[in-house]
Scaffold this motif. Structure first.
Motif, PDB file in Angstrom:
ATOM      1  N   TRP A  67       0.842  -1.205   0.000  1.00  0.00           N
ATOM      2  CA  TRP A  67       0.000   0.000   0.000  1.00  0.00           C
ATOM      3  C   TRP A  67       0.877   1.255   0.000  1.00  0.00           C
ATOM      4  N   GLU A  91       3.892   1.510  -0.994  1.00  0.00           N
ATOM      5  CA  GLU A  91       4.573   1.584  -2.290  1.00  0.00           C
ATOM      6  C   GLU A  91       3.671   2.253  -3.328  1.00  0.00           C
ATOM      7  N   CYS A  92       2.402   1.898  -3.327  1.00  0.00           N
ATOM      8  CA  CYS A  92       1.452   2.530  -4.259  1.00  0.00           C
ATOM      9  C   CYS A  92       1.362   4.027  -4.001  1.00  0.00           C
ATOM     10  N   LEU A 119       2.917   1.435 -10.914  1.00  0.00           N
ATOM     11  CA  LEU A 119       1.715   1.460 -10.082  1.00  0.00           C
ATOM     12  C   LEU A 119       0.914   0.182 -10.281  1.00  0.00           C
ATOM     13  N   LYS A 120       0.819  -0.288 -11.507  1.00  0.00           N
ATOM     14  CA  LYS A 120       0.097  -1.519 -11.764  1.00  0.00           C
ATOM     15  C   LYS A 120       0.767  -2.697 -11.059  1.00  0.00           C
ATOM     16  N   ALA A 125       2.626  -2.567  -8.315  1.00  0.00           N
ATOM     17  CA  ALA A 125       2.377  -2.451  -6.878  1.00  0.00           C
ATOM     18  C   ALA A 125       0.936  -2.832  -6.546  1.00  0.00           C
ATOM     19  N   ALA A 126      -0.006  -2.469  -7.406  1.00  0.00           N
ATOM     20  CA  ALA A 126      -1.408  -2.837  -7.190  1.00  0.00           C
ATOM     21  C   ALA A 126      -1.591  -4.351  -7.254  1.00  0.00           C
ATOM     22  N   ILE A 180      -7.062   0.679  -5.412  1.00  0.00           N
ATOM     23  CA  ILE A 180      -5.829   0.949  -6.157  1.00  0.00           C
ATOM     24  C   ILE A 180      -5.954   0.440  -7.588  1.00  0.00           C
ATOM     25  N   ARG A 181      -6.597  -0.722  -7.760  1.00  0.00           N
ATOM     26  CA  ARG A 181      -6.788  -1.232  -9.126  1.00  0.00           C
ATOM     27  C   ARG A 181      -7.675  -0.281  -9.927  1.00  0.00           C
TER      28      ARG A 181
END
Length: 259
Positions: free
Chosen positions: A67, A69-70, A91-92, A94-95, A124-125
């Motif tokens: 989380w 990291e995102c 980001l993808k 990390a998600a 996040i996704r």
């Protein structure tokens, strides 16, 4: 005979005492075994509770690391999906890690923590999906936006140049015809130059209007996507609080007192 009877009676009492003693010993051993077994069971429960608590703690910490990291990616690249940003793929990734770790929490439980973790991962996704949509819209608009530099701006320059040339011709003809009554010889060419300049100007203005309409449509769509992204990010603030509260309460109550 009397001595024999007495001996038999004594033997019988001795045997009875032995039997009673054996029964008592057996009962004592059974009770002792039951106490020992219960102690083993209690210790096993404590060990299992400690193990489960440790597994949950590691799963919760690992999930929150993904989380964080995102959030670092979001904060470092600004708005994900920006055409100049390289943060969308990280980001993808990390998600995806958040989703994997949410699944582990779903296995370890409890359900309240698992639900909050899944909601955070979903949020996040959605950021990734929304950012991808914005990136796609931007990429589709860029060719149209590039036309301003390659088509519209040169057309405007050509129209201005043509109008300037027609004006120069008119000034020369006016100077030439000053004091005379006849139409100068270059008048037809001058009028043709004005017509051509007007034609070029109208075409350039039409292109400019198209560009403006296209930009307005792009801006409206991009604004709607950005609003969707902001709403999604605001909505998950409460979810993060629910997750941390549920996780803290679970860890605080997971270990029973030692026997």
């Amino acid at each position: 005979m009397k001595e024999l009877v007495l001996a038999l009676v004594a033997a019988a009492f001795g045997l009875a005492g032995t039997v009673v003693g054996a029964r008592a010993a057996k009962k004592g051993a059974l009770i002792s075994a039951q106490v020992t077994l219960q102690q083993v069971r209690d210790q096993a429960d404590v060990d299992q509770a400690h193990w489960l608590r440790q597994q949950r703690l590691q799963a919760y910490e690992s999930f929150l690391a993904a989380w964080d990291e995102c959030l670092r990616i979001l904060n470092s690249v600004g708005l994900p999906g920006d055409s100049e940003s390289s943060g969308l793929n990280p980001l993808k990734g990390a998600a995806d890690r958040m989703t994997e770790r949410a699944r582990r929490i779903d296995i370890l439980g409890p359900a309240k923590v698992a639900r909050a973790a899944e909601e955070l991962a979903d949020s996040i996704r959605r950021d990734v999906d929304i950012a991808t949509k914005l990136l796609k819209l931007t990429e589709e608009y860029l060719p149209a936006n590039g036309r301003i530099a390659t088509d519209t701006a040169p057309a405007m320059s050509a129209a201005i140049e043509a109008m300037g040339e027609a004006t120069r011709q008119m000034q020369e003809l006016v100077a030439e015809a000053e004091g005379g009554t006849e139409v100068p010889q270059g008048a037809a060419a001058m009028f043709a130059s004005f017509d051509r300049a007007e034609e070029l100007a109208n075409a350039a203005i039409s292109r400019a209007h198209e560009d403006s309409d296209g930009f307005s449509a792009f801006l409206d769509q991009a604004t709607a996507i950005v609003d969707e992204l902001k709403h999604n990010q605001e909505a998950r603030e409460g979810t993060r609080e629910r997750f941390t509260t549920a996780a803290r309460n679970t860890l605080a109550s997971a270990t029973p007192p030692a026997p």
